[in-house]
Design a protein around this motif. Structure first.
Motif, PDB file in Angstrom:
ATOM      1  N   ASP A 132      51.950  25.134  35.474  1.00  0.00           N
ATOM      2  CA  ASP A 132      52.941  25.149  34.392  1.00  0.00           C
ATOM      3  C   ASP A 132      52.485  26.131  33.322  1.00  0.00           C
ATOM      4  O   ASP A 132      53.305  26.779  32.666  1.00  0.00           O
ATOM      5  N   LEU A 133      51.169  26.191  33.126  1.00  0.00           N
ATOM      6  CA  LEU A 133      50.600  27.104  32.130  1.00  0.00           C
ATOM      7  C   LEU A 133      49.286  27.675  32.656  1.00  0.00           C
ATOM      8  O   LEU A 133      48.467  26.937  33.209  1.00  0.00           O
ATOM      9  N   THR A 134      49.106  28.984  32.491  1.00  0.00           N
ATOM     10  CA  THR A 134      47.808  29.604  32.780  1.00  0.00           C
ATOM     11  C   THR A 134      47.197  30.065  31.467  1.00  0.00           C
ATOM     12  O   THR A 134      47.864  30.727  30.660  1.00  0.00           O
ATOM     13  N   VAL A 135      45.939  29.666  31.243  1.00  0.00           N
ATOM     14  CA  VAL A 135      45.193  30.148  30.074  1.00  0.00           C
ATOM     15  C   VAL A 135      44.232  31.213  30.602  1.00  0.00           C
ATOM     16  O   VAL A 135      43.310  30.907  31.352  1.00  0.00           O
ATOM     17  N   LEU A 136      44.522  32.460  30.253  1.00  0.00           N
ATOM     18  CA  LEU A 136      43.676  33.563  30.741  1.00  0.00           C
ATOM     19  C   LEU A 136      42.657  33.919  29.667  1.00  0.00           C
ATOM     20  O   LEU A 136      43.016  34.311  28.556  1.00  0.00           O
ATOM     21  N   LEU A 137      41.374  33.757  30.004  1.00  0.00           N
ATOM     22  CA  LEU A 137      40.309  34.171  29.090  1.00  0.00           C
ATOM     23  C   LEU A 137      39.928  35.599  29.467  1.00  0.00           C
ATOM     24  O   LEU A 137      39.356  35.837  30.537  1.00  0.00           O
ATOM     25  N   ASP A 138      40.270  36.512  28.592  1.00  0.00           N
ATOM     26  CA  ASP A 138      40.108  37.933  28.917  1.00  0.00           C
ATOM     27  C   ASP A 138      38.895  38.527  28.202  1.00  0.00           C
ATOM     28  O   ASP A 138      38.779  38.426  26.979  1.00  0.00           O
ATOM     29  N   VAL A 139      38.025  39.116  29.010  1.00  0.00           N
ATOM     30  CA  VAL A 139      36.863  39.807  28.430  1.00  0.00           C
ATOM     31  C   VAL A 139      36.594  41.030  29.307  1.00  0.00           C
ATOM     32  O   VAL A 139      36.899  41.011  30.504  1.00  0.00           O
ATOM     33  N   ASP A 140      36.056  42.104  28.730  1.00  0.00           N
ATOM     34  CA  ASP A 140      35.845  43.272  29.575  1.00  0.00           C
ATOM     35  C   ASP A 140      34.783  42.946  30.630  1.00  0.00           C
ATOM     36  O   ASP A 140      33.906  42.102  30.414  1.00  0.00           O
ATOM     37  N   ALA A 141      34.928  43.601  31.791  1.00  0.00           N
ATOM     38  CA  ALA A 141      34.158  43.198  32.971  1.00  0.00           C
ATOM     39  C   ALA A 141      32.652  43.295  32.740  1.00  0.00           C
ATOM     40  O   ALA A 141      31.896  42.417  33.170  1.00  0.00           O
ATOM     41  N   ALA A 142      32.200  44.320  32.037  1.00  0.00           N
ATOM     42  CA  ALA A 142      30.755  44.496  31.856  1.00  0.00           C
ATOM     43  C   ALA A 142      30.177  43.361  31.005  1.00  0.00           C
ATOM     44  O   ALA A 142      29.113  42.807  31.314  1.00  0.00           O
ATOM     45  N   THR A 143      30.891  42.991  29.936  1.00  0.00           N
ATOM     46  CA  THR A 143      30.411  41.900  29.074  1.00  0.00           C
ATOM     47  C   THR A 143      30.369  40.586  29.850  1.00  0.00           C
ATOM     48  O   THR A 143      29.379  39.840  29.819  1.00  0.00           O
ATOM     49  N   GLY A 144      31.449  40.284  30.575  1.00  0.00           N
ATOM     50  CA  GLY A 144      31.524  39.024  31.331  1.00  0.00           C
ATOM     51  C   GLY A 144      30.438  38.958  32.393  1.00  0.00           C
ATOM     52  O   GLY A 144      29.747  37.947  32.540  1.00  0.00           O
ATOM     53  N   LEU A 145      30.272  40.046  33.099  1.00  0.00           N
ATOM     54  CA  LEU A 145      29.295  40.083  34.182  1.00  0.00           C
ATOM     55  C   LEU A 145      27.878  39.908  33.635  1.00  0.00           C
ATOM     56  O   LEU A 145      27.053  39.205  34.221  1.00  0.00           O
ATOM     57  N   GLY A 146      27.612  40.523  32.494  1.00  0.00           N
ATOM     58  CA  GLY A 146      26.296  40.381  31.860  1.00  0.00           C
ATOM     59  C   GLY A 146      26.017  38.917  31.531  1.00  0.00           C
ATOM     60  O   GLY A 146      24.957  38.376  31.856  1.00  0.00           O
ATOM     61  N   ARG A 147      27.016  38.235  30.936  1.00  0.00           N
ATOM     62  CA  ARG A 147      26.847  36.812  30.587  1.00  0.00           C
ATOM     63  C   ARG A 147      26.597  35.986  31.851  1.00  0.00           C
ATOM     64  O   ARG A 147      25.727  35.118  31.884  1.00  0.00           O
ATOM     65  N   SER A 148      27.411  36.279  32.878  1.00  0.00           N
ATOM     66  CA  SER A 148      27.357  35.471  34.081  1.00  0.00           C
ATOM     67  C   SER A 148      26.029  35.658  34.821  1.00  0.00           C
ATOM     68  O   SER A 148      25.428  34.691  35.294  1.00  0.00           O
ATOM     69  N   ARG A 149      25.549  36.902  34.871  1.00  0.00           N
ATOM     70  CA  ARG A 149      24.276  37.151  35.564  1.00  0.00           C
ATOM     71  C   ARG A 149      23.126  36.497  34.809  1.00  0.00           C
ATOM     72  O   ARG A 149      22.200  35.969  35.415  1.00  0.00           O
ATOM     73  N   ARG A 150      23.179  36.488  33.471  1.00  0.00           N
ATOM     74  CA  ARG A 150      22.112  35.828  32.693  1.00  0.00           C
ATOM     75  C   ARG A 150      22.102  34.324  32.979  1.00  0.00           C
ATOM     76  O   ARG A 150      21.055  33.724  33.148  1.00  0.00           O
ATOM     77  N   ARG A 151      23.324  33.744  33.065  1.00  0.00           N
ATOM     78  CA  ARG A 151      23.398  32.302  33.311  1.00  0.00           C
ATOM     79  C   ARG A 151      22.866  31.962  34.706  1.00  0.00           C
ATOM     80  O   ARG A 151      22.123  31.014  34.896  1.00  0.00           O
ATOM     81  N   LEU A 152      23.254  32.790  35.696  1.00  0.00           N
ATOM     82  CA  LEU A 152      22.819  32.519  37.075  1.00  0.00           C
ATOM     83  C   LEU A 152      21.309  32.636  37.221  1.00  0.00           C
ATOM     84  O   LEU A 152      20.699  31.918  38.013  1.00  0.00           O
ATOM     85  N   ALA A 153      20.716  33.535  36.431  1.00  0.00           N
ATOM     86  CA  ALA A 153      19.266  33.735  36.537  1.00  0.00           C
ATOM     87  C   ALA A 153      18.516  32.455  36.176  1.00  0.00           C
ATOM     88  O   ALA A 153      17.442  32.181  36.711  1.00  0.00           O
ATOM     89  N   GLY A 154      19.117  31.629  35.291  1.00  0.00           N
ATOM     90  CA  GLY A 154      18.438  30.402  34.888  1.00  0.00           C
ATOM     91  C   GLY A 154      18.934  29.179  35.654  1.00  0.00           C
ATOM     92  O   GLY A 154      18.519  28.059  35.373  1.00  0.00           O
ATOM     93  N   ALA A 155      19.852  29.376  36.613  1.00  0.00           N
ATOM     94  CA  ALA A 155      20.463  28.220  37.281  1.00  0.00           C
ATOM     95  C   ALA A 155      19.767  27.914  38.607  1.00  0.00           C
ATOM     96  O   ALA A 155      19.153  28.783  39.207  1.00  0.00           O
ATOM     97  N   GLU A 156      19.910  26.646  39.036  1.00  0.00           N
ATOM     98  CA  GLU A 156      19.323  26.267  40.326  1.00  0.00           C
ATOM     99  C   GLU A 156      20.221  26.676  41.485  1.00  0.00           C
ATOM    100  O   GLU A 156      19.742  27.108  42.528  1.00  0.00           O
ATOM    101  N   ALA A 157      21.544  26.521  41.286  1.00  0.00           N
ATOM    102  CA  ALA A 157      22.466  26.774  42.401  1.00  0.00           C
ATOM    103  C   ALA A 157      22.503  28.271  42.738  1.00  0.00           C
ATOM    104  O   ALA A 157      22.461  29.116  41.850  1.00  0.00           O
TER     105      ALA A 157
END
Ligand code: TYD
Length: 220
Positions: free
Chosen positions: A133-158
């Motif tokens: 019924d509704l999509t909430v799109l969180l928009d961020v430029d790809a380089a910024t998002g990828l940087g955040r995501s890779r930092r988080r994965l580096a500290g994660a177990e999964a």
């Protein structure tokens, strides 16, 4: 008697856009408003879906062909919609879902290059053509998002880094696809700038969803 009709709200965005935390904030706020909320995610959402998730997201699992990847993402969604989402909506719940078919269009379609028409056909045939019924799109430029995501994965177990390992141009195609999908369905999408601090993104998301829901629940 008119059966209750829940509302299906999907959070989309590239890796590291902050969907998970925005969804959790929205779930907490709506529950505090007295609404019956169900939070769920893809790939996952059912026991079968979680097994598929670990196969699909493992960085070590990059043996999958892109066709298999599409079919497995869709298979997880079939289970999720039939066992979890549909029954919750029929019970009148507000379903908040982290990713849905828009992610398949963005990642397997624009990212991998599979035809969007094929993804939509699979969705129509196997997923009963259920759309948010509704999509909430969180928009961020790809380089910024990828940087955040890779930092988080580096500290994660999964081990969930398969898509983060792909190059920047893949993630730029994904972002462009989400923005295109938003432009195609402006009445059913809210685009949030997710570049800023998480707290202000969370506040924007909660106030936009509250405004949308109060209009939607009033008009039935
Ligand atoms: P998610 O857990 O939302 O990761 P993140 O928190 O990093 O955004 O999603 C896992 C990954 O699965 C993400 O990289 C996108 C990918 N994905 C697809 O490629 N197709 C799909 O249909 C879905 C639902 C997810």
């Amino acid at each position: 008697m008119v059966p209750p009709r829940g509302r299906f709200i999907v959070f989309e965005g590239g890796d590291g856009a902050g969907k998970g935390s925005a969804l959790a904030a929205a779930a907490e706020a709506l529950a505090a408003d007295g609404l019956d909320v169900l939070s769920t995610r893809e790939p996952g959402g059912t026991a079968e879906g979680l097994e598929l998730r670990s196969l699909l997201l493992s960085a070590a699992g990059s043996v999958w062909d892109q066709g298999s990847e599409l079919l497995l993402m869709t298979a997880a969604r079939v289970q999720h919609v039939k066992r979890v989402i549909r029954p919750a909506l029929a019970a009148g719940k507000i379903v908040l879902c982290d990713r849905f078919v828009g992610s398949t269009i963005a990642y397997q379609g624009s990212g991998r290059g599979l035809p969007h028409s094929l993804i939509r056909d699979l969705h129509r045939i196997f997923v009963d053509d259920v759309w948010p019924d509704l999509t909430v799109l969180l928009d961020v430029d790809a380089a910024t998002g990828l940087g955040r995501s890779r930092r988080r994965l580096a500290g994660a177990e999964a081990d969930e880094g398969r898509f983060e390992a792909l190059d920047l141009s893949f993630h730029e195609r994904v972002r462009a696809s989400f923005l295109e999908q938003a432009a195609d369905a402006p009445d059913a999408t809210i685009v949030i700038d997710a570049t800023g601090p998480l707290d202000s993104v969370r506040r924007d998301v909660v106030s936009e969803i509250r405004a949308w829901l109060s209009a939607s629940l009033t008009t039935g």
